[in-house]
Design an enzyme around this catalytic site. Structure first.
Site, PDB file in Angstrom:
ATOM      1  CG  HIS A  62      -5.976  -2.627   0.714  1.00  0.00           C
ATOM      2  ND1 HIS A  62      -4.955  -2.235  -0.838  1.00  0.00           N
ATOM      3  CD2 HIS A  62      -5.263  -1.488   0.747  1.00  0.00           C
ATOM      4  CE1 HIS A  62      -3.472  -1.577  -0.446  1.00  0.00           C
ATOM      5  NE2 HIS A  62      -4.549  -1.087   0.662  1.00  0.00           N
ATOM      6  CD  GLU A 105      -4.933  -4.486  -3.783  1.00  0.00           C
ATOM      7  OE1 GLU A 105      -5.399  -3.740  -2.984  1.00  0.00           O
ATOM      8  OE2 GLU A 105      -4.070  -4.766  -4.211  1.00  0.00           O
ATOM      9  CB  SER A 141      -1.155   0.238   1.099  1.00  0.00           C
ATOM     10  OG  SER A 141      -2.068   0.718   1.314  1.00  0.00           O
TER      11      SER A 141
END
Length: 534
Positions: A447, A339, A226
């Site tokens: 995610h 995600e 991320s």
């Protein structure tokens, strides 16, 4: 010298804002201990760094040194300045508890981030095998949308047992890490990017010290997920990071098409400073540096990013990829299949309730604004009937493709013109979720779902990996360790994972059977999101 104690927070499995950061934040140790070396001088957990001696701990298979300062406290007059190396200490410094994490907001009731923290937070942790080195090194940069997260949410024991030294680190977050403002400019007129400077200082610390812990400074992989993955992309582009690492891993984080210029960031910074109570003018810098940290965190904006300042980042990453003007090392990069589901819940459903079918067209129109896809085309590509008639799931698929999957593919395509690239997709659609309450749709391979397959993290009762997922986790750990060791994730006796290139081939991680697949672009409608690209 006395020991300073950091704050203590409860154990928990945490997604650091937009990034999984699970674990226990223990009391920080900020000073040194006056113990004499004496009879323990032969202890393998006692290590001499360039700043002083640290005393760690060990298990049957690993050694660990926690809360080692790599930077001086970036507070007071050091706030919004380039970081300085930590001061030396005398005696033996205990290194058995994590250092304090950097200041960040409370995101309750969701398990995101760790509220509180303190500005004296530039600490790192070293985890090493008990066996003799030199071992290859992985430096892990946590995520959290650049305003949340901490180093000690990741227990890398399984990676370390593969013969890897793992370093995790804190870095400045939010406005403290990224505020650009004319009053804060250096002599060249640049400001912001302090978080990236912190990370590079930690990478230089690794070069200077990791050999003493059994690591090989010539075999360093910088990795992150991320915002941590976005940081890795920045270091690939930064000339200041040249030679600090030999491989890179980008997990769900390298897909911004452009970053603000230094000038744009400073305009936004003036607006942010005014919101924090410091109007632009001669006294702005003093006002900002005098702000109580709690006030700053409460009033800072929620959006933070590096800026193209002409020095640390001399050019936008996207142009650097295409031109080959980056630190050319092998790259492992990928994303998760679904995600955006976590964001669809915490940025929409949690606030306004489930998206109704009659509101789906308007939500689609808002989502595609400014993209090459029209609302009408998007409704054809993402019909509710293809997503169990769930507007939340359909919209999540749309934004996943637009913001993560196809952007990640662009990154792989551009880098593969210059360096070996291994592309993957994590696709366990039953990945345990203990970060958020149940939504009106399944989170699937959300995610940060893959973090729990690489690191040991505490999970809620009943959320442990099942047998098939544990086998997948072992495969991923072995693949990551192979890449860290030699820039190639292939494991002897297993199906070959080809380098990305002709054929658009990805490696798909699934509990039943991981395999090579070539329909990534079709699955994520990349022909619509990247028109004109192959």
């Amino acid at each position: 010298m006395s020991k300073r104690r950091g704050n203590t927070v409860p154990a928990g499995f945490r997604l650091a804002g937009m990034m999984l950061a699970a674990g226990l934040a223990l009391s920080g140790c900020g000073g040194s201990d006056d113990d004499e070396e004496g009879e323990n001088s032969g202890d393998a957990t006692r290590v001499e760094t360039r700043a002083g001696t640290v005393q760690g701990s060990e298990t049957n298979t690993t050694r660990a040194w926690l809360g080692i300062p790599y930077g001086a406290p970036p507070s007071g007059e050091r706030r919004w300045r380039a970081p300085e190396p930590a001061a030396a200490w005398s005696g033996v410094r205990p290194a058995t508890v994590h250092g304090p994490h950097c200041p960040q907001p409370d995101t309750a009731p969701l398990q995101y981030g760790t509220p509180g923290g303190q500005e004296d937070c530039l600490y790192l942790n070293v985890y090493a095998p008990r066996s003799a080195g030199p071992h290859p090194v992985m430096v892990w940069i946590h995520g959290g949308a650049f305003y949340l997260g901490r180093s000690n949410g990741y227990d890398p024991t399984r990676l370390v047992e593969q013969g890897i030294v793992v370093v995790t680190l804190n870095y400045r977050l939010g406005a403290l890490g990224f505020l650009a403002h004319p009053a804060l400019n250096d002599a060249e007129g640049r400001s912001g990017n302090y978080a990236l400077m912190d990370q590079q200082l930690a990478l230089r610390w690794v070069q200077d010290n990791i050999a003493a812990f059994g690591g090989d400074p010539g075999q360093v992989t910088v990795a992150g997920q991320s915002a941590g993955g976005s940081s890795v992309v920045a270091h690939l582009v930064s000339p200041d990071a040249a030679g600090l690492f030999q491989r890179a891993i980008v997990q769900s984080g390298g897909y911004q098409r452009s970053l603000p210029t230094g000038e744009q960031a400073q305009v936004r910074g003036v607006q942010a400073a005014e919101a924090m109570g410091c109007p632009d003018g001669p006294g702005a810098a003093a006002c900002l540096r005098a702000l109580p940290v709690d006030t700053l965190i409460a009033k800072q904006p929620r959006s933070h990013a590096p800026n193209v300042d002409g020095a640390l980042l001399p050019r936008d990453p996207a142009s650097a990829w295409s031109s080959g003007q980056f630190n050319q090392v092998p790259v492992l990069t990928g994303s998760t299949h679904d995600e955006y589901t976590v964001f669809q819940y915490n940025q929409s459903e949690m606030i306004r309730g489930p998206l109704a079918p009659e509101d789906y067209p308007a939500a689609v129109a808002a989502a595609v604004a400014g993209t090459p896809v029209t609302a009408a085309d998007a409704l054809v590509l993402y019909p509710l009937s293809a997503y169990d008639n769930s507007p939340g799931l359909a919209l999540s698929a749309l934004v996943t493709d637009a913001s993560f999957a196809c952007g990640g593919r662009r990154l792989a395509q551009a880098l593969a013109e210059h360096v070996p690239v291994y592309a993957y997709e994590f696709d366990d659609r039953d990945a345990p979720m203990s970060l958020q309450p149940p939504a009106s749709f399944p989170y699937k391979a959300y995610h940060a779902a893959e973090i729990q397959y690489l690191f040991d993290v505490p999970t809620a009762a009943g959320q442990e990996l099942d047998a098939a997922q544990r086998r997948l986790a072992q495969e991923m750990v072995e693949r990551w360790a192979r890449f860290v060791r030699g820039g190639n994730p292939n494991v002897e006796g297993a199906t070959a994972w080809p380098a990305y290139g002709a054929g658009d081939r990805y490696w798909r991680f699934k509990p039943d059977a991981s395999t090579v697949f070539g329909n990534f672009a079709a699955d994520h409608h990349c022909e619509a999101w990247t028109p004109g690209e192959r």
